[in-house]
Design a protein around this motif. Structure first.
Motif, short mmCIF file in Angstrom:
data_model
loop_
_atom_site.label_atom_id
_atom_site.label_comp_id
_atom_site.label_asym_id
_atom_site.label_seq_id
_atom_site.Cartn_x
_atom_site.Cartn_y
_atom_site.Cartn_z
N ALA A 189 0.83 -1.20 0.00
CA ALA A 189 0.00 0.00 0.00
C ALA A 189 0.86 1.25 0.00
N GLY A 190 1.90 1.25 0.82
CA GLY A 190 2.79 2.41 0.87
C GLY A 190 3.51 2.64 -0.45
N LEU A 191 3.99 1.56 -1.06
CA LEU A 191 4.66 1.69 -2.35
C LEU A 191 3.71 2.18 -3.43
N ALA A 192 2.51 1.60 -3.47
CA ALA A 192 1.54 1.98 -4.49
C ALA A 192 1.18 3.45 -4.36
N HIS A 193 1.00 3.90 -3.14
CA HIS A 193 0.65 5.30 -2.92
C HIS A 193 1.79 6.20 -3.39
N HIS A 194 3.02 5.81 -3.08
CA HIS A 194 4.19 6.58 -3.50
C HIS A 194 4.29 6.65 -5.02
N LEU A 195 3.90 5.57 -5.68
CA LEU A 195 3.96 5.51 -7.15
C LEU A 195 2.76 6.17 -7.81
N GLY A 196 1.82 6.69 -7.01
CA GLY A 196 0.64 7.33 -7.57
C GLY A 196 -0.47 6.37 -7.92
N ASP A 197 -0.31 5.12 -7.54
CA ASP A 197 -1.35 4.12 -7.80
C ASP A 197 -2.29 4.07 -6.60
N VAL A 198 -3.18 5.05 -6.53
CA VAL A 198 -4.05 5.16 -5.37
C VAL A 198 -5.00 3.97 -5.28
N ALA A 199 -5.49 3.54 -6.45
CA ALA A 199 -6.40 2.38 -6.45
C ALA A 199 -5.68 1.14 -5.93
N GLY A 200 -4.42 0.97 -6.32
CA GLY A 200 -3.65 -0.17 -5.83
C GLY A 200 -3.42 -0.09 -4.34
N ALA A 201 -3.15 1.10 -3.83
CA ALA A 201 -2.96 1.28 -2.40
C ALA A 201 -4.24 0.93 -1.65
N GLU A 202 -5.38 1.37 -2.18
CA GLU A 202 -6.66 1.06 -1.55
C GLU A 202 -6.91 -0.44 -1.52
N ARG A 203 -6.64 -1.10 -2.65
CA ARG A 203 -6.85 -2.56 -2.69
C ARG A 203 -5.99 -3.26 -1.65
N ALA A 204 -4.75 -2.83 -1.54
CA ALA A 204 -3.84 -3.47 -0.59
C ALA A 204 -4.31 -3.26 0.85
N LEU A 205 -4.75 -2.07 1.16
CA LEU A 205 -5.20 -1.79 2.53
C LEU A 205 -6.46 -2.58 2.87
N ARG A 206 -7.39 -2.62 1.92
CA ARG A 206 -8.60 -3.40 2.17
C ARG A 206 -8.25 -4.88 2.33
N GLY A 207 -7.31 -5.35 1.52
CA GLY A 207 -6.88 -6.74 1.64
C GLY A 207 -6.25 -7.02 2.98
N ALA A 208 -5.42 -6.10 3.46
CA ALA A 208 -4.76 -6.29 4.75
C ALA A 208 -5.78 -6.37 5.88
N LEU A 209 -6.78 -5.48 5.84
CA LEU A 209 -7.81 -5.50 6.88
C LEU A 209 -8.63 -6.78 6.82
N GLU A 210 -8.94 -7.22 5.60
CA GLU A 210 -9.72 -8.45 5.46
C GLU A 210 -8.91 -9.66 5.90
N HIS A 211 -7.67 -9.71 5.48
CA HIS A 211 -6.85 -10.89 5.77
C HIS A 211 -6.39 -10.94 7.22
N GLY A 212 -6.20 -9.76 7.81
CA GLY A 212 -5.80 -9.74 9.22
C GLY A 212 -6.93 -10.18 10.12
N GLY A 213 -8.13 -9.69 9.81
CA GLY A 213 -9.32 -10.09 10.54
C GLY A 213 -9.15 -10.02 12.04
N ALA A 214 -9.55 -11.10 12.69
CA ALA A 214 -9.54 -11.14 14.15
C ALA A 214 -8.13 -11.23 14.73
N TYR A 215 -7.14 -11.54 13.86
CA TYR A 215 -5.79 -11.76 14.37
C TYR A 215 -4.91 -10.51 14.30
N LEU A 216 -5.44 -9.44 13.71
CA LEU A 216 -4.67 -8.22 13.56
C LEU A 216 -4.63 -7.47 14.89
N GLU A 217 -3.45 -7.10 15.31
CA GLU A 217 -3.31 -6.36 16.56
C GLU A 217 -4.01 -5.01 16.47
N ALA A 218 -4.36 -4.46 17.64
CA ALA A 218 -5.10 -3.20 17.67
C ALA A 218 -4.35 -2.08 16.97
#
Length: 983
Positions: free
Chosen positions: A620-649
């Motif tokens: 997400a950080g790389l995509a945002h730096h490269l101007g790929d905002v849509a890619g950054a958004e996809r990565a962040l949504r994926g991280a939240l989905e995949h982390g789910g209940a196991y993601l630290e606060a």
């Protein structure tokens, strides 16, 4: 207080007192004013002062004191009705409702007395010719209070059926009572439908929508409409907070906190109103408050915080457990008094049910911070979710070592999130148990993985046990892990030395088929990780090449071998991520993003989505730096989905915050606000409320403001300010928060407070090299001061803003500041002369800038500014003509105003189509001035000119409302002028 000399002074003093905050101080002044009224020897003065005192008592915590002034008023009415004017007659009958229903709140007043007063009210209303609507409403209140449901339903129906007249409660108050009854009867949806006009602002009054917002909280929670419940709490609490008389509504907000996992917020509310514990002027609201306190304290005790220090009645310290006992005892004793008086058990049953409520939601994030010193019960993301792994992990009994060991192996083989906890349970259960070497090796190996100073020694002990068990490959893997532990401690050279022998030996074993690919991959991964640590300290080409070679060797080893082996699949995915890290070191950001994408896909494909989170965040950080905002958004949504209940606060907070920023930049403010809300919640849970949480609240407030949710935004922004610091968050964030807050407060009509925030922001911006923000904030603060009724302070702020605009070369800002000062002058000592001077100065500044402007766009903008200035000059002169002035003075003012309007028309006309609406507006203003100067023919000519200007009506579709308004006004003027001419 100075002595009241006459009736007018008394009325002015009572009006000023009515504007003071509710409470004993206002009540005391009302008593003094009554004493002053009695000295005037004017019966109506005493009547008005008694009414003022009665209202002060009613809207305070001393409601029980209002019966005495009312009894005196009623006696005066019975003895000398001619002393009452029309307004006081109306008021006397109006407050009859307060007396009848107010008695219900006082358990010492017998029910028979209340019924008698209800009959008296009905009799007097009938004599006065009033509808029975208010009487039936009062009867409904009596029946509902004692639990006589059949009578309550009859009275309710009669109340709604009776005609509305001047004695009926306002629409807002009636709808509140009707909705409350529906909620009491279990019809939450119907209650909210009834309340909708109040909630949407169609009907309001001094105490609405305050009480409707409070009453709606529990129904919304029961219906699962959580976003609305949160909004109503933030919006509603802001309204009831300063109003002492609204203890019942305040209790609803405390109850809301107890039912939504916001115990810390509830404690903050209690700390703000310590007197609510003991104020006895309205026992019914005290009962509701004590019930809400009991519920909150029980919740704290239930989550293990019974020993927590909490706000309570004065003169002693309280723990949650102690206050729960005290508040319950007080509530039950008070409800028993009501039930004894009423002859029913209805009040007590309701209070017991209220105190026994279970939470309606585990935790509803509010976006606001709890006050410092009030800890919140800590929850983790997984706490509110039950996973299959968690269930299975808990299945084995602690003393069943074989089951625990099997469970731990299953979880570690699948790389499941709770595997280390399972091995920790095995370690505890295996103490002093004689086990085979292979079992002991696994247990020690996983103990070493917990880290700590003993890690290296434990890994080496595990290697010895694996060797003893006849598993040389696992022994080498354990030695590689020991080497990596040395790297983590910062000794890279020792780590490389320690891993070299296991590396050579495992390759030899693997080539002889004396160990498996999993063991060989573990050693190669350990070596690669050590080399990646070296890259962090020494990024030379040689070190980068060595690390890349090690990673590619690992990839070559596992390629084609993973199959269903999640461990090998994870080795390959992590290796791809390592190559991504190396690519970032060499500046190949696009290649790094692609590699991180492959790594995350590989983890997900292997059924290990939780391992993908770290690399999706990097992606997400790389995509945002490269101007790929849509890619950054996809990565962040994926991280939240995949982390789910196991993601630290903390991870939840950071990912949601980044996603909120992306969505906000794309103007998707609704979801952006949701994400910022989640970020603030998880930042608080992670103990990062003052840092990450403050930034999340800053953003959340901005997103709410952009949706026009002023009250919610104000609550959130005010809660962010104490934690926002120039060193941590930057001066810009502090200024922006104050700026936004000032905007919100202005929209809410809190102009003095708005000015204070804007001035604070301006003071910070004053030290910046660029002064545009300083000037803008000074100008906005001046606007707020003017709207707050502080003309002198506003004039001073506008003067400062004008100086700043001049220094910036911003003629528009300067001219607008001068125009504002001209209008203020009319309210100040400088008067009309000062106003003329300011407006004339604005004209000169604008005209000079226009004459010097070279670019067409600038000339058009300055031309429009000049035209508007002439128009305002004309309006100012016209409005300055006093109605009681001599005819000659009025005529001269109108002539001067008309001259300015004529100039405005000329300048607007020079702007062509861009100035059309400004020109027609000035033409109409000039027409009315012509009419006031008895020139109907000239006025009619101007009206016709406006109609001609808009002959092609269809051409102004986008501005149809303006055109329709101008045409309607012109037609009205033309008709009136033609009628005058015909006369």
């Amino acid at each position: 207080m100075s002595e009241i000399k006459n009736f007018d002074a008394l009325r002015e003093a009572m009006a000023l007192n009515s504007e003071q905050p509710e409470g004993p101080a206002r009540n005391a002044r009302a008593e003094l004013l009554l004493a002053e009224a009695e000295k005037l020897n004017i019966p109506l003065a005493v009547i008005e002062a008694l009414g003022h005192q009665l209202k002060a008592y009613n809207y305070s915590s001393e409601k029980d004191r209002m019966f005495v002034p009312f009894a005196r008023l009623l006696r005066l009415w019975d003895e000398r009705p001619e002393d009452f004017d029309e307004y006081e007659v109306h008021t006397l009958h109006w407050v009859f409702k307060w007396m009848t229903t107010g008695m219900l709140d006082q358990p010492h007043i017998p029910l028979a007395s209340i019924e008698k007063w209800l009959g008296e009210m009905e009799h007097r209303y009938r004599l006065a010719g009033h509808s029975e609507r208010a009487v039936r409403g009062a009867e409904f209140s009596v029946a509902a209070h004692v639990g006589d449901l059949p009578r309550a339903e009859r009275a309710y129906a009669a109340w709604l059926a009776a005609d509305r007249d001047s004695m009926a409660d306002c629409h807002a108050c009636e709808l509140h009572s009707q909705g409350w009854w529906q909620a009491e009867r279990g019809a939450d949806a119907e209650a909210l439908d009834l309340w909708r006009p109040v909630l949407e602002g169609e009907f309001t009054c001094a105490h609405e929508p305050h009480t409707v917002l409070a009453s709606s909280l529990a129904p919304l929670l029961r219906l699962g409409r959580l976003d609305e419940a949160r909004a109503h709490h933030l919006r509603g609490f802001r309204l009831v907070r300063p109003m002492e008389s609204m203890r019942g509504a305040y209790a609803d907000h405390v109850e809301f906190c107890a039912l939504t996992g916001n115990e810390a917020r509830g404690l903050e509310l209690l700390a703000e109103r310590p007197a609510y514990f003991t104020d006895s002027g309205q026992p019914r609201s005290q009962l509701d408050f004590l019930a809400a306190v009991t519920l909150l304290m029980d919740r704290l005790t239930a989550v293990g915080m019974g020993a927590q220090s909490v706000p309570g009645p004065a003169e002693r310290d309280w723990t949650a457990r102690e206050l729960a006992v005290h508040a319950r005892e007080e509530a039950l004793a008070l409800s028993a008094r009501f039930d004894l008086r009423n002859g029913t058990s209805y009040v007590g049953e309701g209070i017991r049910a209220r105190m026994a409520q279970a939470p309606l939601v585990d935790r509803l994030p509010l976006g606001v911070r709890a006050a410092r010193g009030i800890p919140a019960p800590r929850r983790t993301p997984a706490e509110s979710r039950t996973t299959p792994d968690a269930v299975e992990k808990q299945a084995a009994a602690p003393d069943d070592l074989a089951a625990l060991l099997a469970d731990a192996r299953r979880m570690s083989d699948g790389l499941l999130p709770h595997a280390m906890e399972a091995w920790a349970a095995v370690w505890r259960a295996a103490e002093n148990v004689d086990l085979p070497a292979a079992d002991r090796a696994e247990i020690v190996d996983h103990k070493a993985m917990e880290g700590g100073p003993e890690g290296i020694a434990l890994f080496e002990r595990a290697a010895e046990l694996y060797a003893e068990a006849g598993d040389p490959g696992e022994a080498l893997a354990a030695r590689a892990r020991a080497a990596y532990a040395r790297a983590l401690e910062g000794d890279i050279d020792a780590a490389l030395t320690a891993v070299s022998e296991p590396y050579d030996e495992v390759l030899a074993l693997y080539s002889d088929e004396s160990t498996g690919v999993r063991q060989a991959a573990a050693v190669l991964m350990g070596r690669a990780r050590i080399l990646m640590r070296q890259v962090e300290e020494d990024g030379t080409d040689q070190v980068l090449a060595a690390a890349e070679n090690a990673v590619r060797e690992l990839l070559a080893l596992v390629d084609g071998h993973a199959g269903d082996d999640v461990r090998l699949a994870s080795r390959g995915a992590e290796a791809q991520a390592m190559l991504g890290e190396l690519a970032t070191r060499t500046g190949d950001l696009e290649g790094a993003a692609e590699l991180f994408g492959w790594a995350t896909e590989a983890f997900v494909a292997a059924g290990l989505p939780w391992f993908a989170v770290e690399y999706e965040a990097r992606l997400a950080g790389l995509a945002h730096h490269l101007g790929d905002v849509a890619g950054a958004e996809r990565a962040l949504r994926g991280a939240l989905e995949h982390g789910g209940a196991y993601l630290e606060a903390a991870g939840q907070a950071q990912l949601n915050l980044q996603l909120a920023e992306i969505l906000g930049a794309r103007d998707e403010v609704t979801e952006a606000a949701d994400r910022a809300l989640e970020a603030a919640h998880w930042a608080d849970e992670a103990g990062e409320g003052p840092t990450l949480g403050a930034w999340a609240r800053h953003l959340l407030g901005g997103f709410l403001l952009r949706q026009g949710r002023w009250a919610e935004a104000a609550e959130v922004l005010e809660s962010a300010l104490p934690d926002l610091g120039t060193e941590t968050h930057g001066a810009g964030a502090v200024v922006q928060t104050l700026w936004w807050l000032g905007d919100c407060l202005g929209e809410l009509g809190e102009h003095r407070e708005s000015a204070e925030r804007r001035l604070r922001a301006a003071e910070i911006a004053r030290h910046w090299p660029e002064q545009q923000d300083h000037a803008t904030l000074a100008h906005l603060a001046a606007e707020s001061l003017g709207q707050a009724g502080l003309p002198a302070e506003a004039d001073q702020a506008y003067e400062r803003a004008g100086e700043l605009w001049r220094s910036l070369g911003n003629v528009h800002g300067l001219v607008r500041a001068l125009r504002a000062r001209a209008w203020l002058a009319l309210r100040m000592e400088s008067g009309l002369d000062g106003a003329r001077q300011r407006m004339a100065e604005a004209v000169r500044e604008c005209a000079q800038a226009l004459s010097e402007a070279e670019e067409l766009e600038s000339r058009e903008q300055l031309g429009a500014e000049l035209a508007h200035t002439h128009r305002q000059f004309g309006d100012l002169l016209a409005r300055s003509a006093a109605e009681d002035a001599e005819d000659g003075a009025i005529e001269a003012a109108f002539e001067a105003a008309l001259a300015q309007m004529t100039k405005a028309i000329a300048v607007f006309s020079s702007l062509g189509e861009e100035g059309l609406h400004g020109r027609t507006g000035a033409e109409l203003a000039a027409g009315w001035l012509e009419a006031d100067l008895s020139r109907p023919s000239e006025a009619a000519t101007r009206a016709r000119g406006v109609l001609i200007a808009y002959e092609n009506f269809a051409a102004y579709e986008e501005e149809a409302e303006t055109v329709q308004s101008r045409r309607a006004e012109a037609e009205q003027m033309l008709q009136l002028m033609e009628e005058q001419e015909s006369d």
